[in-house]
Design a protein around this motif. Sequence first.
Motif, short mmCIF file in Angstrom:
data_model
loop_
_atom_site.label_atom_id
_atom_site.label_comp_id
_atom_site.label_asym_id
_atom_site.label_seq_id
_atom_site.Cartn_x
_atom_site.Cartn_y
_atom_site.Cartn_z
N UNK A 118 35.59 51.22 58.24
CA UNK A 118 34.86 51.46 56.99
C UNK A 118 34.86 52.95 56.66
N UNK A 119 34.67 53.78 57.68
CA UNK A 119 34.69 55.24 57.46
C UNK A 119 36.07 55.72 57.01
N UNK A 192 22.20 35.62 49.44
CA UNK A 192 23.09 34.56 49.89
C UNK A 192 24.31 35.09 50.63
N UNK A 193 24.89 36.20 50.12
CA UNK A 193 26.07 36.76 50.75
C UNK A 193 25.75 37.30 52.14
N UNK A 194 24.64 38.04 52.28
CA UNK A 194 24.29 38.59 53.59
C UNK A 194 23.99 37.49 54.60
N UNK A 195 23.33 36.42 54.15
CA UNK A 195 23.04 35.30 55.05
C UNK A 195 24.33 34.64 55.51
N UNK A 250 26.54 55.90 52.31
CA UNK A 250 27.49 54.84 51.96
C UNK A 250 28.04 55.10 50.57
N UNK A 251 29.35 54.97 50.43
CA UNK A 251 30.00 55.18 49.14
C UNK A 251 30.92 54.00 48.83
N UNK A 252 31.07 53.74 47.56
CA UNK A 252 32.04 52.72 47.15
C UNK A 252 31.46 51.33 47.10
N UNK A 253 32.34 50.36 47.16
CA UNK A 253 31.97 48.96 47.00
C UNK A 253 31.04 48.48 48.11
N UNK A 254 30.03 47.71 47.73
CA UNK A 254 29.14 47.13 48.73
C UNK A 254 29.86 46.09 49.57
N UNK A 255 30.98 45.58 49.07
CA UNK A 255 31.78 44.65 49.86
C UNK A 255 32.37 45.36 51.07
N UNK A 262 23.44 46.82 54.87
CA UNK A 262 24.08 47.47 55.99
C UNK A 262 25.40 46.84 56.41
N UNK A 263 25.88 47.28 57.54
CA UNK A 263 27.21 46.92 58.03
C UNK A 263 27.45 45.41 58.06
N UNK A 264 26.43 44.64 58.38
CA UNK A 264 26.62 43.20 58.59
C UNK A 264 26.97 42.45 57.31
N UNK A 265 26.76 43.09 56.16
CA UNK A 265 27.15 42.46 54.89
C UNK A 265 28.50 42.97 54.40
N UNK A 266 29.19 43.74 55.25
CA UNK A 266 30.52 44.23 54.91
C UNK A 266 31.56 43.19 55.27
N UNK A 267 32.64 43.14 54.51
CA UNK A 267 33.70 42.19 54.79
C UNK A 267 34.49 42.58 56.04
N UNK A 268 34.43 43.85 56.44
CA UNK A 268 35.20 44.32 57.59
C UNK A 268 34.79 43.63 58.89
#
Length: 298
Positions: A118-119, A192-195, A250-255, A262-268
């Motif tokens: 992500x970084x 819903x997405x984070x869950x 944090x910068x850019x897309x929340x995806x 936080x990190x757990x809702x990232x697609x990475x």
Amino acid sequence: MSTTSATKHAAKNEDEADPGPDSEPVGRGGRFGRILRSPLGWTVTGLVGVGLVASVTATGPGPVPVLGAAAAVAVYALVMRRLAGRATPEIARPGALREALLGGGIGLGFILVSLLLISSFGGYSFSWAGKSLLPVVGSAVMVQIGTAVTEELMFRGLFLQGLEQRWGSRIAIVVTAVVFGAAHLGGAGAGLWSALAIALQAGVMLGAAYLWRRSIWFVSGLHFAWNTVQQLAGVPLSGHTPDGLFTVEARGSSLLTGGNFGLEASVVPILLSVLITVPMFVVARRGGSLLPRRRALH
């Protein structure tokens, strides 16, 4: 990945383990006794017992969360041996440190690679928060030991195993993952997405990890390393801003970054978790650790 001796008898825990003379199920007579001895009965009883211990000790000062984790293990053992009438190799002391370190190593790699990726895409930038090292690290370690052990006892030790008895391992993973994701809806930015993200990367991965090793210490080590590194890095943990060693921008897309959650809702980490989960599940299946529905006992 390779299995250990704990894996070899994993699927036998429920139908071949000898609990010994001191582990005779209680309440043999009457409807209430039968309910208590059923998978639903011992699952609910254990969840209430471990949950009560966690609620009292989770945020306590100093070593209180660790003491709470030890008490939760004792409650779990009592419920399993006296109500479920089975041995508890998943919390056996021999090999516990090895399992915890193995799980911790996988969790550490998982979270560090996620943060680095992500970084590298410009999503996170870190700066030193100027806090004293030992107090912050010590507090994080104590709290996260308590969190990891009690949550794994509840979700993988009790809930997953109780569901396995009725519907088998595959359905048990799906149901526990969905509930685990829903249990994290209270944080900032949750939805819903984070869950769904938590269900996939944590619920499914930790479920597969448990089926692979059949060790609470292994999944607790993975869970502990994940939470502790994320907290010390200063990245929001399930929507809660941690007291860490760094502050993160944090910068850019929340995806990419996960936004406020936080990190757990990232697609990475979701994609990385798939790379970890699939081999664990395959090895568990080949090693005979999965309990099919047709083998459910009750």
